[in-house]
Scaffold this motif. Structure first.
Motif, mmCIF file in Angstrom:
data_model
loop_
_atom_site.group_PDB
_atom_site.id
_atom_site.type_symbol
_atom_site.label_atom_id
_atom_site.label_comp_id
_atom_site.label_asym_id
_atom_site.label_seq_id
_atom_site.Cartn_x
_atom_site.Cartn_y
_atom_site.Cartn_z
ATOM 1 N N ASN A 59 0.841 -1.199 0.000
ATOM 2 C CA ASN A 59 0.000 0.000 0.000
ATOM 3 C C ASN A 59 0.882 1.258 0.000
ATOM 4 O OD1 ASN A 59 -1.890 1.994 0.383
ATOM 5 N ND2 ASN A 59 -3.102 0.802 1.841
ATOM 6 N N LEU A 60 1.155 1.747 -1.208
ATOM 7 C CA LEU A 60 1.995 2.940 -1.348
ATOM 8 C C LEU A 60 1.371 4.164 -0.698
ATOM 9 C CD1 LEU A 60 3.456 3.182 -4.963
ATOM 10 C CD2 LEU A 60 4.605 2.555 -2.866
ATOM 11 N N LEU A 61 0.030 4.200 -0.676
ATOM 12 C CA LEU A 61 -0.668 5.352 -0.101
ATOM 13 C C LEU A 61 -0.369 5.440 1.400
ATOM 14 C CD1 LEU A 61 -4.175 4.884 -1.800
ATOM 15 C CD2 LEU A 61 -2.086 5.792 -2.783
ATOM 16 N N LEU A 62 -0.501 4.299 2.068
ATOM 17 C CA LEU A 62 -0.243 4.261 3.510
ATOM 18 C C LEU A 62 1.240 4.534 3.804
ATOM 19 C CD1 LEU A 62 -1.666 3.691 6.200
ATOM 20 C CD2 LEU A 62 -1.088 1.302 5.941
ATOM 21 N N ILE A 63 2.097 3.959 2.983
ATOM 22 C CA ILE A 63 3.545 4.170 3.174
ATOM 23 C C ILE A 63 3.872 5.662 3.037
ATOM 24 C CG2 ILE A 63 5.838 3.686 2.168
ATOM 25 C CD1 ILE A 63 4.678 0.917 1.330
ATOM 26 N N SER A 64 3.276 6.312 2.029
ATOM 27 C CA SER A 64 3.527 7.748 1.813
ATOM 28 C C SER A 64 3.044 8.591 2.995
ATOM 29 C CB SER A 64 2.813 8.227 0.551
ATOM 30 O OG SER A 64 3.136 7.408 -0.515
ATOM 31 N N ILE A 65 1.878 8.195 3.542
ATOM 32 C CA ILE A 65 1.345 8.936 4.696
ATOM 33 C C ILE A 65 2.308 8.813 5.885
ATOM 34 C CG2 ILE A 65 -0.537 8.996 6.407
ATOM 35 C CD1 ILE A 65 -2.410 8.102 4.058
ATOM 36 N N VAL A 66 2.751 7.588 6.143
ATOM 37 C CA VAL A 66 3.674 7.355 7.268
ATOM 38 C C VAL A 66 4.961 8.166 7.068
ATOM 39 C CG1 VAL A 66 5.084 5.615 8.440
ATOM 40 C CG2 VAL A 66 2.734 5.085 7.841
ATOM 41 N N ILE A 67 5.523 8.105 5.859
ATOM 42 C CA ILE A 67 6.770 8.834 5.588
ATOM 43 C C ILE A 67 6.575 10.336 5.774
ATOM 44 C CG2 ILE A 67 8.410 9.479 3.744
ATOM 45 C CD1 ILE A 67 8.269 6.611 2.720
ATOM 46 N N ILE A 96 8.653 12.560 8.373
ATOM 47 C CA ILE A 96 9.708 13.442 7.851
ATOM 48 C C ILE A 96 9.279 14.905 7.714
ATOM 49 C CG2 ILE A 96 11.247 13.874 5.882
ATOM 50 C CD1 ILE A 96 11.380 10.886 5.412
ATOM 51 N N LEU A 97 8.084 15.131 7.173
ATOM 52 C CA LEU A 97 7.663 16.519 6.921
ATOM 53 C C LEU A 97 7.099 17.153 8.196
ATOM 54 C CD1 LEU A 97 5.990 15.873 3.455
ATOM 55 C CD2 LEU A 97 8.299 16.695 3.875
ATOM 56 N N ASP A 98 7.225 18.463 8.284
ATOM 57 C CA ASP A 98 6.902 19.131 9.551
ATOM 58 C C ASP A 98 5.526 19.785 9.623
ATOM 59 O OD1 ASP A 98 9.419 18.484 10.562
ATOM 60 O OD2 ASP A 98 10.314 20.147 9.446
ATOM 61 N N ASN A 99 4.991 20.200 8.484
ATOM 62 C CA ASN A 99 3.787 21.043 8.515
ATOM 63 C C ASN A 99 2.470 20.303 8.286
ATOM 64 O OD1 ASN A 99 5.338 23.355 8.993
ATOM 65 N ND2 ASN A 99 5.838 23.478 6.817
ATOM 66 N N ARG A 100 2.300 19.215 8.945
ATOM 67 C CA ARG A 100 1.059 18.437 8.894
ATOM 68 C C ARG A 100 0.670 17.985 7.489
ATOM 69 N NH1 ARG A 100 -1.073 18.202 13.839
ATOM 70 N NH2 ARG A 100 -0.469 19.820 15.298
ATOM 71 N N GLU A 101 1.671 17.837 6.606
ATOM 72 C CA GLU A 101 1.381 17.362 5.256
ATOM 73 C C GLU A 101 0.781 15.950 5.284
ATOM 74 O OE1 GLU A 101 4.214 18.959 5.970
ATOM 75 O OE2 GLU A 101 4.844 20.238 4.316
ATOM 76 N N GLY A 102 1.167 15.190 6.307
ATOM 77 C CA GLY A 102 0.668 13.819 6.445
ATOM 78 C C GLY A 102 -0.847 13.777 6.536
ATOM 79 N N ILE A 103 -1.425 14.768 7.211
ATOM 80 C CA ILE A 103 -2.889 14.811 7.359
ATOM 81 C C ILE A 103 -3.548 15.157 6.021
ATOM 82 C CG2 ILE A 103 -4.802 16.033 8.496
ATOM 83 C CD1 ILE A 103 -3.014 16.237 10.980
ATOM 84 N N TYR A 104 -2.971 16.135 5.309
ATOM 85 C CA TYR A 104 -3.520 16.496 3.987
ATOM 86 C C TYR A 104 -3.465 15.289 3.049
ATOM 87 C CZ TYR A 104 -2.564 21.208 5.766
ATOM 88 O OH TYR A 104 -2.511 22.331 6.542
ATOM 89 N N LEU A 105 -2.321 14.596 3.112
ATOM 90 C CA LEU A 105 -2.125 13.426 2.260
ATOM 91 C C LEU A 105 -3.150 12.334 2.610
ATOM 92 C CD1 LEU A 105 0.071 13.370 0.136
ATOM 93 C CD2 LEU A 105 1.488 12.023 1.655
#
Lengths: 281, 162
Positions: B32-40, B44-53
């Motif tokens: 699941n690349l989508l889940l992997i990208s969210i975790v990464i 790594i990223l600081d500005n809550r990009e994980g939530i947007y993703l």
């Protein structure tokens, strides 16, 4: 600081509540999807189609190499099966001269009645389920080709599923194993005319029962659609895996393994629901 | 990372996941690349990009391959929020943190999906199947993140991972 944290918590709680509400409202497949989804699909579908075409090309090149042992085994099995079927066909043709029996054979081996075959629309699979939960995929045709909710989807192996949602340019398909709605079925045998109901069970199998408690059904019997309900008669569903007699309810329960490999579908045929109704009449 | 680039990258990941990555199925399971990208992105990223993703991937997954709008958004959102809340515990510059995060997230994803399916009375998978598929996918995702995390980390942070 505390106020910001409190506001964030409120926003998150409201968002989760709204998502639960939207899930409940949109569950079960909608007659029409929103303009936003329609536009998104319209933009992404051609791109997905191109990606999938490249993936299909790569698969056709590399798959035989990676699956060389499996393919060898499969070829031998198919040759044996083909031999058995050919002998069976010759025997059947010699014995059965009546038109009705030949038509039944045509149903079993070609699985779509000729009246319906004229209305079949070819479609290409453009994207598949990104997770490992459902066997859902989207097609490159929609209402522009008369495809609406509940259109029947099949391929060379048999019944694939139905259209779950559709829009002008694309549609979303749900496989028979993921769908809990019932399929009218019967055993593909000229001697044993037993009908029943089958639906998506657990873990990729179909579960159902036969109406006649004295029905003779055996492992490896071929199951086809009976024509009662959503699906036209004669489409191959799968093979009987297990037979259990429920003496309490006077039923014969069966589990069926679908003939279609849902993960390896690139092209399908779709029968619009209005054409089924027209032919049914 | 600029939101524009993140959006294009996310779109590309989704397209690859729904088309090309279907070829990499092992025992019927695809990573699941989508889940992997969210975790990464959470790590790594600081500005809550994980939530947007999480919202973006969830929305796309729901539109193209789900029985209802909201299920995948909800699951990815919960996972990203939980990861953010325990981010301090998982030090992002350790590869082991990424491996553990993706493993637990994958198992959680399947358990949440199973729970929602039960609530909707639409279970077509047994608990045994969920454990089996969830574990296989978790292993698969772990291998993918093990291979790529160092590269992504180095590219974004500018120094080597520990």
């Amino acid at each position: 600081m505390n106020n910001t944290s409190k506001t964030q918590k409120i926003i998150i709680t409201i968002s989760i509540f709204l998502l639960v509400l939207i899930t409940a409202l949109t569950y079960g497949g909608r007659e029409r999807i929103t303009q936003f989804e329609s536009v998104l699909g319209k933009v992404l579908t051609p791109v997905q189609k191109s990606f999938n075409a490249i993936a299909g090309f790569a698969d056709s090149i590399f798959s035989p190499i990676f699956n060389i042992w499996e393919n060898q085994k499969l070829i031998m099995e198919l040759e044996n099966e083909n031999q058995v079927l050919r002998n069976k066909l010759v025997d059947e043709t010699l014995i059965a001269n009546e038109y009705g029996e030949l038509k039944m054979l045509q149903n079993v081996f070609d699985f779509v009645d000729y009246e319906y075959s004229e209305n079949l629309i070819e479609a290409r699979v453009v994207s598949k389920d990104p997770g490992n939960w459902f066997n859902m995929f989207s097609l490159d045709i929609g209402e522009n080709k008369g495809i609406t909710k509940n259109a029947v989807v099949l391929n060379g192996d048999g019944l694939v599923g139905t259209v779950y949602e559709s829009n002008s340019e694309w549609s979303k398909v749900i496989s028979i194993i993921d769908n809990k709605s019932s399929i009218g079925m019967k055993i593909a045998s000229k001697d044993r005319d037993y009908e029943g109901i089958i639906n998506g069970g657990i873990d990729g199998e179909l579960k159902g029962y036969l109406f006649d408690p004295k029905a003779k059904v055996y492992k490896d019997d071929l199951i086809i659609t009976s024509g009662k309900g959503l699906y036209p008669e004669g489409i191959i569903i799968g093979k009987v895996m297990t037979v259990e007699i429920d003496s309490n309810q006077l039923l014969i329960n069966i589990s069926v393994k679908p003939m279609v490999d849902f993960r390896k579908i690139n092209r399908v045929l779709v029968l619009p629901p209005d054409k089924i109704e027209e032919e049914g009449e | 990372m600029k939101k524009r680039y993140l959006f294009i990258l996310a779109l590309l990941i989704f397209l690859l996941q729904t088309t090309f990555f279907q070829l990499f199925r092992i025992m019927g399971v695809v990573p699941n690349l989508l889940l992997i990208s969210i975790v990464i992105s959470v790590l790594i990223l600081d500005n809550r990009e994980g939530i947007y993703l999480a919202v973006f991937f969830g929305l796309l997954q729901d539109i193209f391959a789900s029985k209802a709008i909201g299920i995948s958004i909800l699951i990815y959102l919960i996972i990203s929020l939980v990861l953010y809340s325990i981010k301090e515990v998982f030090l992002s510059d350790y590869k082991l943190s990424a491996i553990l995060s993706v493993f637990i997230s994958t198992i959680s994803y399947h358990l949440l999906y199973y729970s929602i399916s039960i609530l909707l009375r639409d279970t077509t998978r047994s608990f045994h199947y969920i454990v089996e598929i969830g574990f296989l996918e978790a292993m698969y995702n772990t291998v993918v993140i093990y291979v790529f995390y160092g590269f992504v980390f180095n590219h974004i942070k500018g120094y080597e991972i520990r």
